[in-house]
Design an enzyme around this catalytic site. Structure first.
Site, PDB file in Angstrom:
ATOM      1  N   GLU A 303       0.825  -1.209   0.000  1.00 13.84           N
ATOM      2  CA  GLU A 303       0.000   0.000   0.000  1.00 13.84           C
ATOM      3  C   GLU A 303       0.868   1.271   0.000  1.00 13.84           C
ATOM      4  OE1 GLU A 303      -2.818  -0.640   3.239  1.00 13.84           O
ATOM      5  OE2 GLU A 303      -4.064  -1.871   1.926  1.00 13.84           O
ATOM      6  N   ASP A 382      -8.355  -9.041   4.458  1.00  8.96           N
ATOM      7  CA  ASP A 382      -8.134  -7.903   5.343  1.00  8.96           C
ATOM      8  C   ASP A 382      -9.202  -7.793   6.432  1.00  8.96           C
ATOM      9  OD1 ASP A 382      -6.976  -5.640   6.347  1.00  8.96           O
ATOM     10  OD2 ASP A 382      -7.761  -4.288   4.820  1.00  8.96           O
ATOM     11  N   GLU A 410     -12.519  -2.074  12.289  1.00  6.52           N
ATOM     12  CA  GLU A 410     -12.587  -1.420  10.982  1.00  6.52           C
ATOM     13  C   GLU A 410     -13.751  -1.929  10.128  1.00  6.52           C
ATOM     14  OE1 GLU A 410      -8.953  -1.740   8.727  1.00  6.52           O
ATOM     15  OE2 GLU A 410      -9.818  -0.766   6.969  1.00  6.52           O
TER      16      GLU A 410
HETATM   17  C1  GCV Z   1      -2.667   0.728   8.405  1.00  5.99           C
HETATM   18  C2  GCV Z   1      -6.081  -2.032   5.523  1.00  5.99           C
HETATM   19  C3  GCV Z   1      -6.544  -0.793   6.219  1.00  5.99           C
HETATM   20  C4  GCV Z   1      -5.424   0.231   6.294  1.00  5.99           C
HETATM   21  C5  GCV Z   1      -4.231  -0.410   7.007  1.00  5.99           C
HETATM   22  C6  GCV Z   1      -3.830  -1.651   6.222  1.00  5.99           C
HETATM   23  C7  GCV Z   1      -2.709  -2.407   6.893  1.00  5.99           C
HETATM   24  O1  GCV Z   1      -5.845  -1.793   4.172  1.00  5.99           O
HETATM   25  O2  GCV Z   1      -7.669  -0.278   5.579  1.00  5.99           O
HETATM   26  O3  GCV Z   1      -5.896   1.344   6.991  1.00  5.99           O
HETATM   27  O4  GCV Z   1      -3.157   0.473   7.122  1.00  5.99           O
HETATM   28  O5  GCV Z   1      -4.922  -2.525   6.125  1.00  5.99           O
HETATM   29  O6  GCV Z   1      -3.012  -3.350   7.613  1.00  5.99           O
HETATM   30  O7  GCV Z   1      -1.560  -2.072   6.702  1.00  5.99           O
END
Ligand code: GCV
Length: 696
Positions: A303, A382, A410
């Site tokens: 990411e 996720d 989340e």
């Molecule tokens: C901290 C997901 C979440 C992100 C998070 C990522 C991760 O994509 O939406 O906010 O980033 O996981 O675990 O690195």
């Protein structure tokens, strides 16, 4: 639908969750315990033992209204009181059998009662300072639930060596995926000056056996890149000291390209000698401020975070370079396996994000140094409400692994919805990977016993912030509690763990215990029913991830598609489809491949299924979807009713806060029900057999 923000509260006002000691009204019990608690003797007179004794003293004062003497003199009256000491101390040893001494591990403890005509003693013994603090909280809890002292005998050792909380806190005070106010560590791009709240947090964590905390977000940007420099290290050393008192080590998330950002080098190539030298120097400096620093947490090539791939190197090259720098000081590298292509084209049906972690890491098994631990999210995607267990568990015998669980909600209602996660986590931990034959459970992999790993364990993404109750939803405290308890002992029963939390938080009123236990144990099942059952996942609003949006991620780059059309939904991940099932042991491959054998709660994760397909119950898939959403939203009323029955039996503020959130949960569950049902009705044109209202 936007997530509702918690109203700001003054920073100095907060509850202490399960450590809010209430006065014991039971005079009989008080009479029995008084002799055992009127003195506290510490045999090792150091900072940590005194701290443990003060914790105990404060608790006793609040619970029983008596103030014990703390005695550290060499003359001790061993007739009445609690004796705290280390193994090896000759006074302590007199009370112990050889076998019991052998059973106490590094972080473990023993609590034993000696009650004779002339002696009333509680012994609290450990090998280390950490064991003493864990044991102190256990003793306090035993006293609070009025344990029978004559039979009190506990030997406890944590099963997993690493039990770490991950904070996704940013230095501006915001928290990525945080739903309980701002950071307790940072604000305005600085470390907060007052550490009072951090200290209380350390107390909470020690009371559930946590031994590590990563205080900053894995997405390391801006000022946070500089946390590993003398610009911030003096302040971090104070945080580390606060945690140290409670047996907890400090870890930091780092940016892999730090040698460029901070060091001014032209590269962060892990095989470049100057890069390694830079990290060696940096690590040396960190340890000069924090001698027991835990190590680094790294999100690399994930990411938009830089990593070794940028230089054509492997993740083993990247992790090992850092591990070599940390090795002389006993530090570890916790390297995340959350690596996938986040720029996928939705038209591409060959690439399957679920396969990514395994594809990236399985070929590296055996290449990582001993002080590298791979941190693997529980499922391949996720933290959805339901996913299969990641095939990396059991897939890499020669690599230390930690399981990453998301305590912060989340995708599970963002602490507006009540969703107790203990039941889900327990199922994950009990999953039998078959990697070394029957009985190769995930819990045995991550506690290190299956493969004999030194470093392994649990990472939990924190759900706390500076809100009045730490977690936004008061009942979400149970998720933090349960994470710690399962990390300490994954064999523990979730019912038992949840019940203990209720007893310590709300007291032992029968109705209170019964109702809250029901609420907790059923909440994940209910949430799953009205959101995305059958392993579907992802039907959330993009970005903030709250509320329903069936195609929110359907045409995006994130690789999270359900590919619904008018006839069928779900992704064929079998060996004939994307081939994801081939990453599992043949035992599971066969089961997941077969639509008849695949566990139904994961059906749409593994299979593309026509809406008219009949499930085991005889219902069609579409009818199941409708029923599930109607029933799920309906069952929120049961949560509300069971909570409502406790009016007057629970602290009014807490009662009202929870009631308010349950009300929002109901409204938002209805939104989920209607949006998802309408979506399916519009796609298929198939009406609900029961004729309930679905908006056309
Ligand atoms: C901290 C997901 C979440 C992100 C998070 C990522 C991760 O994509 O939406 O906010 O980033 O996981 O675990 O690195």
């Amino acid at each position: 639908m936007e997530h509702v923000k918690q109203k700001g509260v003054p920073q100095n006002q907060y509850t202490m969750c399960w450590l809010d000691y209430k006065r014991c009204e039971d005079e009989e019990y008080l009479k029995k315990v008084i002799p055992f608690i009127s003195n506290i003797f510490i045999l090792d007179n150091n900072y940590y033992f005194r701290n443990a004794a003060l914790e105990l003293k404060e608790a006793i004062k609040n619970i029983f209204g008596v103030e014990p003497n703390i005695q550290t003199t060499s003359y001790l009256d061993f007739h009445h009181g609690t004796l705290i000491g280390k193994l090896g101390n000759e006074v302590i040893e007199k009370f112990l059998e050889k076998e019991e001494k052998e059973q106490i591990g590094n972080e473990g403890f023993l609590i034993k009662v000696v009650a004779t005509k002339t002696q009333n003693i509680i012994l609290l013994v450990a090998k280390t300072e950490s064991g003493i603090i864990y044991g102190t909280f256990e003793l306090i809890n035993r006293l609070r639930v009025k344990s029978n002292l004559s039979s009190l005998y506990i030997i406890e050792n944590p099963k997993a060596p690493l039990r770490v909380i991950n904070h996704w806190d940013n230095m501006d005070g915001s928290i990525e995926r945080g739903y309980a106010g701002s950071s307790i560590f940072f604000s305005n791009n600085r470390v907060k000056r007052s550490l009072k709240r951090v200290r209380d947090y350390a107390r909470l964590l020690a009371s559930i056996g946590i031994n590590g905390v990563v205080i900053n977000n894995v997405n390391v940007r801006g000022k946070a890149i500089w946390l590993i420099t003398p610009k911030y290290l003096p302040e971090l050393s104070e945080i580390a000291e606060t945690f140290r008192l409670y047996g907890i080590k400090l870890y930091i998330s780092i940016n892999f390209a730090s040698p460029i950002y901070i060091g001014g080098l032209s590269t962060a190539d892990p095989l470049d000698p100057d890069v390694f030298k830079w990290w060696q120097e940096t690590v040396k400096t960190i340890y000069s401020y924090i001698p027991d620093f835990g190590g680094f947490l790294v999100k690399a090539d994930s990411e938009f975070n830089p990593g070794p791939y940028v230089y054509g190197r492997s993740h083993a090259d990247g992790a090992n370079m850092l591990a070599k720098a940390l090795l002389p000081y006993g530090g570890v590298v916790i390297w995340r396996a959350f690596v996938y292509n986040c720029l996928q084209d939705w038209r591409d049906t060959k690439t399957d994000r679920a396969k990514a972690a395994y594809e990236n890491f399985k070929p590296l098994d055996g290449e990582f140094l001993d002080n590298v631990v791979l941190q693997v999210k529980y499922g391949p995607m996720d933290f959805q409400v339901r996913e299969p267990v990641s095939p990396l568990f059991g897939g890499m015998e020669k690599t230390n692994q930690m399981i990453e669980l998301q305590i912060t909600q989340e995708y599970t209602g963002q602490q507006i919805h009540l969703c107790y996660l203990g039941t889900l986590w327990k199922e994950i931990l009990e999953f039998d990977t078959y990697c070394k034959g029957k009985g190769s459970y995930v819990k045995r992999i991550v506690d290190g016993s299956l493969f004999g790993w030194k470093y392994c364990g649990f990472a939990g993404v924190s759900n706390i912030g500076s809100s009045i109750n730490w977690t936004g939803h008061d009942l979400a405290q149970a998720n933090l509690w349960t994470f710690g308890k399962l990390a300490w002992n994954p064999d523990g029963s979730v019912e038992g763990i949840a019940k203990e939390w209720i007893l310590l938080t709300f007291g032992d009123d029968k109705k209170v215990v019964e109702n809250i236990l029901w609420i907790l144990l059923n909440s994940h099942r209910i949430y799953e029913k009205y959101t995305t059952p059958l392993g579907l996942g992802w039907m959330v609003n993009p970005g903030h991830h709250y509320g329903p949006n069936p195609e929110g991620y359907e045409y995006s780059k994130w690789g999270t598609y359900h590919r619904a059309d008018t006839k069928a939904i779900g992704v064929d991940r079998t060996s004939k489809g994307t081939g994801y099932t081939l990453q599992y042991h043949p035992h599971w491959q066969k089961i997941f491949d077969d639509i008849e054998k695949c566990p139904e709660n994961l059906l749409l994760f593994f299979h593309r299924v026509p809406y008219t397909h009949r499930l085991k119950s005889g219902k069609t898939l579409i009818q199941f979807m409708y029923d599930s959403h109607f029933e799920g939203a309906e069952e929120v009323d049961v949560l509300i009713q069971k909570w409502e029955e406790l009016r007057g039996k629970i602290d009014e503020d807490i009662f009202n806060r929870v009631s308010e959130r349950l009300k929002m949960q109901k409204e938002h569950a209805i939104e989920w029900r209607d949006v998802i049902n309408t979506y399916f009705y519009r796609k298929t044109g198939i009406p609900d057999e029961k004729g309930r209202l679905i908006y056309p």
